[in-house]
Motif scaffolding. Sequence first.
Motif, PDB file in Angstrom:
ATOM      1  N   GLY A  88      21.994  16.244   5.448  1.00  0.00           N
ATOM      2  CA  GLY A  88      22.718  15.146   6.069  1.00  0.00           C
ATOM      3  C   GLY A  88      24.079  14.980   5.442  1.00  0.00           C
ATOM      4  N   HIS A  89      25.107  14.818   6.290  1.00  0.00           N
ATOM      5  CA  HIS A  89      26.460  14.637   5.776  1.00  0.00           C
ATOM      6  C   HIS A  89      26.933  13.202   5.982  1.00  0.00           C
ATOM      7  N   SER A  90      27.413  12.573   4.908  1.00  0.00           N
ATOM      8  CA  SER A  90      27.991  11.240   4.945  1.00  0.00           C
ATOM      9  C   SER A  90      26.956  10.236   5.480  1.00  0.00           C
ATOM     10  N   ALA A  93      23.621  11.597   5.514  1.00  0.00           N
ATOM     11  CA  ALA A  93      22.869  11.663   4.261  1.00  0.00           C
ATOM     12  C   ALA A  93      21.974  10.442   4.093  1.00  0.00           C
ATOM     13  N   VAL A  94      22.471   9.281   4.513  1.00  0.00           N
ATOM     14  CA  VAL A  94      21.655   8.060   4.473  1.00  0.00           C
ATOM     15  C   VAL A  94      20.458   8.208   5.404  1.00  0.00           C
ATOM     16  N   GLU A  98      16.463   8.341   4.258  1.00  0.00           N
ATOM     17  CA  GLU A  98      15.458   7.412   4.773  1.00  0.00           C
ATOM     18  C   GLU A  98      14.403   8.143   5.605  1.00  0.00           C
ATOM     19  N   THR A  99      14.801   9.201   6.301  1.00  0.00           N
ATOM     20  CA  THR A  99      13.831  10.006   7.044  1.00  0.00           C
ATOM     21  C   THR A  99      12.898  10.738   6.097  1.00  0.00           C
ATOM     22  N   LEU A 113      15.710  18.114   0.322  1.00  0.00           N
ATOM     23  CA  LEU A 113      16.689  17.203   0.904  1.00  0.00           C
ATOM     24  C   LEU A 113      18.067  17.570   0.363  1.00  0.00           C
ATOM     25  N   VAL A 114      19.008  17.830   1.268  1.00  0.00           N
ATOM     26  CA  VAL A 114      20.387  18.137   0.887  1.00  0.00           C
ATOM     27  C   VAL A 114      21.262  17.006   1.399  1.00  0.00           C
ATOM     28  N   VAL A 115      21.951  16.326   0.481  1.00  0.00           N
ATOM     29  CA  VAL A 115      22.788  15.176   0.830  1.00  0.00           C
ATOM     30  C   VAL A 115      24.240  15.528   0.542  1.00  0.00           C
TER      31      VAL A 115
END
Length: 259
Positions: A88-90, A93-94, A98-99, A113-115
Amino acid sequence: MTDAWLRCRTPRHSPSARLVCLPHAGGTAGPYAAWGAGLSDDMELSAVQYPGREDRLAEPPADDLGTLVTGLSAALLPLTERPLVLFGHSFGAVVAYETARRLTAWGAAPDHLVVSGRRAPSLPSSGDMHTRPDDDLVAELVRLGGTRGDVLADSAVRDVYLPAVRADFKLAETYHRPASPPLGCPVTAVIGRTDTEVDEAQARVWDAHTTGPFALHAFPGGHFYFTPRREPVLRLLADITRSAAATGVRARLESENLS
Protein backbone atom coordinates in the motif's frame (compact mmCIF):
# COMPACT_ATOMS: atom_id res chain seq x y z
CA MET A 1 -17.43 -9.26 -4.74
CA THR A 2 -13.81 -9.89 -5.70
CA ASP A 3 -14.50 -8.56 -9.21
CA ALA A 4 -15.70 -5.24 -7.78
CA TRP A 5 -12.54 -4.65 -5.78
CA LEU A 6 -9.64 -6.18 -7.73
CA ARG A 7 -8.17 -5.63 -11.18
CA CYS A 8 -5.75 -8.21 -12.56
CA ARG A 9 -4.33 -7.62 -16.05
CA THR A 10 -1.96 -10.59 -16.00
CA PRO A 11 -3.79 -13.53 -14.39
CA ARG A 12 -1.72 -16.65 -13.69
CA HIS A 13 -3.06 -20.18 -13.91
CA SER A 14 -1.53 -21.38 -10.65
CA PRO A 15 0.49 -18.62 -8.96
CA SER A 16 2.88 -19.49 -6.17
CA ALA A 17 1.97 -16.20 -4.47
CA ARG A 18 -0.14 -13.10 -5.01
CA LEU A 19 0.78 -9.43 -4.68
CA VAL A 20 -2.05 -6.95 -4.12
CA CYS A 21 -1.39 -3.22 -4.57
CA LEU A 22 -3.46 -0.55 -2.80
CA PRO A 23 -3.37 2.93 -4.39
CA HIS A 24 -2.75 6.34 -2.85
CA ALA A 25 -5.45 8.93 -2.13
CA GLY A 26 -7.44 9.50 -5.29
CA GLY A 27 -5.50 6.73 -6.98
CA THR A 28 -6.95 4.07 -9.24
CA ALA A 29 -6.15 0.45 -9.94
CA GLY A 30 -4.96 0.99 -13.50
CA PRO A 31 -1.34 2.15 -13.05
CA TYR A 32 -0.64 -0.43 -10.34
CA ALA A 33 -2.29 -3.28 -12.25
CA ALA A 34 0.16 -2.61 -15.08
CA TRP A 35 3.01 -3.67 -12.79
CA GLY A 36 1.95 -7.30 -13.12
CA ALA A 37 3.63 -7.60 -16.50
CA GLY A 38 6.97 -6.97 -14.80
CA LEU A 39 6.68 -9.98 -12.48
CA SER A 40 7.59 -13.58 -13.23
CA ASP A 41 4.93 -16.00 -14.45
CA ASP A 42 4.53 -17.64 -11.04
CA MET A 43 3.42 -14.38 -9.37
CA GLU A 44 0.02 -12.81 -9.82
CA LEU A 45 -0.58 -9.10 -9.21
CA SER A 46 -3.93 -7.47 -8.57
CA ALA A 47 -4.63 -3.81 -7.87
CA VAL A 48 -7.42 -2.54 -5.66
CA GLN A 49 -10.14 -0.36 -7.13
CA TYR A 50 -11.68 1.79 -4.41
CA PRO A 51 -15.29 2.91 -4.91
CA GLY A 52 -15.92 6.29 -6.51
CA ARG A 53 -13.50 6.15 -9.44
CA GLU A 54 -13.07 4.71 -12.94
CA ASP A 55 -15.44 1.75 -13.39
CA ARG A 56 -16.79 2.26 -9.84
CA LEU A 57 -17.58 5.92 -10.44
CA ALA A 58 -21.30 5.37 -9.86
CA GLU A 59 -20.56 4.33 -6.27
CA PRO A 60 -19.94 7.01 -3.63
CA PRO A 61 -16.36 7.20 -2.30
CA ALA A 62 -15.89 5.54 1.07
CA ASP A 63 -16.56 7.87 4.01
CA ASP A 64 -15.71 5.29 6.67
CA LEU A 65 -12.42 3.40 6.82
CA GLY A 66 -13.92 0.42 8.63
CA THR A 67 -16.51 -0.11 5.90
CA LEU A 68 -13.84 0.19 3.21
CA VAL A 69 -11.61 -2.33 4.97
CA THR A 70 -14.44 -4.79 5.55
CA GLY A 71 -15.41 -4.83 1.88
CA LEU A 72 -11.83 -5.18 0.69
CA SER A 73 -10.97 -7.86 3.24
CA ALA A 74 -13.95 -9.94 2.18
CA ALA A 75 -12.77 -9.69 -1.44
CA LEU A 76 -9.24 -10.75 -0.48
CA LEU A 77 -10.25 -13.65 1.73
CA PRO A 78 -10.55 -16.19 -1.13
CA LEU A 79 -7.03 -15.25 -2.26
CA THR A 80 -5.43 -16.23 1.03
CA GLU A 81 -5.35 -19.91 0.12
CA ARG A 82 -1.98 -18.98 -1.42
CA PRO A 83 0.69 -16.71 0.08
CA LEU A 84 -0.49 -13.11 -0.06
CA VAL A 85 1.56 -9.89 0.01
CA LEU A 86 -0.08 -6.50 0.49
CA PHE A 87 1.58 -3.34 -0.88
CA GLY A 88 0.00 0.00 0.00
CA HIS A 89 1.26 3.45 -0.93
CA SER A 90 0.50 6.53 1.19
CA PHE A 91 -3.25 6.36 1.97
CA GLY A 92 -3.04 2.82 0.60
CA ALA A 93 -0.58 1.95 3.36
CA VAL A 94 -3.22 2.81 5.97
CA VAL A 95 -5.81 0.70 4.16
CA ALA A 96 -3.32 -2.16 3.74
CA TYR A 97 -2.40 -2.10 7.44
CA GLU A 98 -6.02 -2.12 8.57
CA THR A 99 -6.81 -4.85 6.03
CA ALA A 100 -3.91 -6.92 7.38
CA ARG A 101 -5.36 -6.50 10.87
CA ARG A 102 -8.82 -7.54 9.70
CA LEU A 103 -7.57 -10.60 7.81
CA THR A 104 -5.49 -11.58 10.84
CA ALA A 105 -8.58 -11.34 13.04
CA TRP A 106 -10.38 -13.60 10.55
CA GLY A 107 -7.62 -16.20 10.77
CA ALA A 108 -6.25 -15.44 7.31
CA ALA A 109 -3.26 -13.17 7.96
CA PRO A 110 -1.28 -11.94 4.95
CA ASP A 111 2.23 -13.32 4.52
CA HIS A 112 3.89 -9.89 4.21
CA LEU A 113 2.85 -6.24 4.49
CA VAL A 114 4.71 -3.59 2.48
CA VAL A 115 3.93 0.01 3.47
CA SER A 116 5.12 2.83 1.24
CA GLY A 117 5.30 6.59 1.71
CA ARG A 118 3.48 6.66 5.05
CA ARG A 119 4.50 7.18 8.66
CA ALA A 120 3.73 4.45 11.17
CA PRO A 121 0.10 4.27 12.34
CA SER A 122 0.99 4.95 15.97
CA LEU A 123 2.24 8.41 14.96
CA PRO A 124 -0.59 10.95 14.91
CA SER A 125 -2.23 11.76 11.60
CA SER A 126 -2.83 15.39 10.79
CA GLY A 127 -3.83 17.75 8.02
CA ASP A 128 -6.91 19.59 6.86
CA MET A 129 -6.48 19.33 3.11
CA HIS A 130 -9.83 17.54 2.82
CA THR A 131 -11.54 20.73 4.04
CA ARG A 132 -9.67 23.11 1.70
CA PRO A 133 -10.98 24.66 -1.55
CA ASP A 134 -10.48 22.75 -4.78
CA ASP A 135 -7.59 24.95 -5.88
CA ASP A 136 -5.67 24.12 -2.69
CA LEU A 137 -6.36 20.42 -3.11
CA VAL A 138 -5.16 20.47 -6.70
CA ALA A 139 -2.02 22.37 -5.68
CA GLU A 140 -1.29 19.73 -3.06
CA LEU A 141 -1.66 16.90 -5.57
CA VAL A 142 0.74 18.65 -7.92
CA ARG A 143 3.20 19.30 -5.09
CA LEU A 144 3.24 15.62 -4.14
CA GLY A 145 3.95 14.71 -7.74
CA GLY A 146 1.17 12.25 -8.42
CA THR A 147 -0.91 14.40 -10.75
CA ARG A 148 -0.14 16.88 -13.54
CA GLY A 149 -1.64 20.29 -12.95
CA ASP A 150 -2.87 20.69 -16.53
CA VAL A 151 -5.01 17.56 -16.19
CA LEU A 152 -7.00 19.18 -13.39
CA ALA A 153 -7.29 22.58 -15.03
CA ASP A 154 -10.55 21.43 -16.63
CA SER A 155 -13.48 21.99 -14.27
CA ALA A 156 -15.32 18.97 -15.68
CA VAL A 157 -12.36 16.73 -14.82
CA ARG A 158 -12.22 18.21 -11.33
CA ASP A 159 -15.91 17.48 -10.78
CA VAL A 160 -15.30 13.81 -11.55
CA TYR A 161 -11.91 13.32 -9.90
CA LEU A 162 -11.82 15.50 -6.78
CA PRO A 163 -14.68 13.94 -4.74
CA ALA A 164 -12.75 10.67 -4.41
CA VAL A 165 -9.52 12.54 -3.67
CA ARG A 166 -11.18 14.60 -0.96
CA ALA A 167 -12.83 11.54 0.59
CA ASP A 168 -9.52 9.64 0.69
CA PHE A 169 -7.69 12.62 2.18
CA LYS A 170 -10.33 12.83 4.89
CA LEU A 171 -9.87 9.18 5.85
CA ALA A 172 -6.08 9.55 5.81
CA GLU A 173 -5.96 12.83 7.74
CA THR A 174 -8.44 11.79 10.43
CA TYR A 175 -7.10 8.25 10.89
CA HIS A 176 -6.38 7.13 14.45
CA ARG A 177 -5.08 3.63 15.03
CA PRO A 178 -7.23 1.68 17.50
CA ALA A 179 -5.48 -0.04 20.36
CA SER A 180 -4.53 -3.45 19.05
CA PRO A 181 -1.82 -6.10 19.27
CA PRO A 182 0.95 -5.99 16.67
CA LEU A 183 0.77 -8.00 13.49
CA GLY A 184 2.68 -11.26 13.25
CA CYS A 185 3.68 -11.05 9.59
CA PRO A 186 6.87 -9.45 8.25
CA VAL A 187 6.57 -5.73 7.53
CA THR A 188 8.67 -3.78 5.06
CA ALA A 189 8.57 0.02 4.91
CA VAL A 190 9.62 1.79 1.70
CA ILE A 191 10.16 5.53 1.31
CA GLY A 192 11.63 8.10 -1.02
CA ARG A 193 14.66 9.78 0.52
CA THR A 194 13.30 13.27 -0.16
CA ASP A 195 9.66 12.54 0.63
CA THR A 196 8.16 15.46 2.56
CA GLU A 197 5.42 13.23 4.00
CA VAL A 198 7.57 10.69 5.85
CA ASP A 199 11.19 10.49 6.94
CA GLU A 200 13.31 7.50 7.89
CA ALA A 201 12.69 7.86 11.63
CA GLN A 202 8.92 7.93 11.14
CA ALA A 203 9.07 4.93 8.82
CA ARG A 204 11.14 2.91 11.28
CA VAL A 205 8.34 3.11 13.85
CA TRP A 206 6.49 0.55 11.71
CA ASP A 207 8.80 -1.97 13.39
CA ALA A 208 6.73 -1.64 16.55
CA HIS A 209 3.61 -2.81 14.71
CA THR A 210 4.74 -6.37 14.10
CA THR A 211 6.34 -9.20 16.03
CA GLY A 212 7.72 -10.46 12.74
CA PRO A 213 10.80 -9.29 10.83
CA PHE A 214 11.02 -5.64 9.80
CA ALA A 215 12.99 -4.00 6.99
CA LEU A 216 13.28 -0.45 5.66
CA HIS A 217 14.22 0.49 2.10
CA ALA A 218 14.85 4.03 0.87
CA PHE A 219 14.96 4.95 -2.82
CA PRO A 220 16.05 8.23 -4.37
CA GLY A 221 13.10 10.50 -4.98
CA GLY A 222 10.08 12.05 -3.34
CA HIS A 223 6.60 10.86 -2.45
CA PHE A 224 6.13 9.07 -5.77
CA TYR A 225 9.69 7.72 -5.84
CA PHE A 226 8.57 4.61 -7.75
CA THR A 227 7.44 6.50 -10.85
CA PRO A 228 10.96 7.01 -12.24
CA ARG A 229 12.35 3.90 -10.53
CA ARG A 230 9.74 1.33 -11.34
CA GLU A 231 12.15 -1.49 -12.18
CA PRO A 232 14.13 -1.54 -8.90
CA VAL A 233 10.92 -1.17 -6.91
CA LEU A 234 9.37 -4.08 -8.81
CA ARG A 235 12.48 -6.17 -8.13
CA LEU A 236 12.09 -5.49 -4.41
CA LEU A 237 8.40 -6.43 -4.49
CA ALA A 238 9.18 -9.55 -6.53
CA ASP A 239 11.84 -10.61 -4.01
CA ILE A 240 9.41 -10.10 -1.13
CA THR A 241 6.66 -12.03 -2.93
CA ARG A 242 9.03 -14.85 -3.84
CA SER A 243 10.15 -15.10 -0.20
CA ALA A 244 6.52 -15.14 0.95
CA ALA A 245 5.81 -17.96 -1.49
CA ALA A 246 8.70 -20.05 -0.16
CA THR A 247 7.80 -19.40 3.47
CA GLY A 248 4.13 -20.07 2.85
CA VAL A 249 4.82 -23.41 1.21
CA ARG A 250 7.09 -24.47 4.08
CA ALA A 251 4.51 -23.42 6.67
CA ARG A 252 1.76 -25.34 4.92
CA LEU A 253 3.90 -28.47 4.63
CA GLU A 254 4.86 -28.27 8.31
CA SER A 255 1.20 -27.87 9.25
CA GLU A 256 0.24 -30.93 7.19
CA ASN A 257 3.05 -33.01 8.72
CA LEU A 258 1.94 -32.08 12.22
CA SER A 259 -1.72 -32.88 11.58
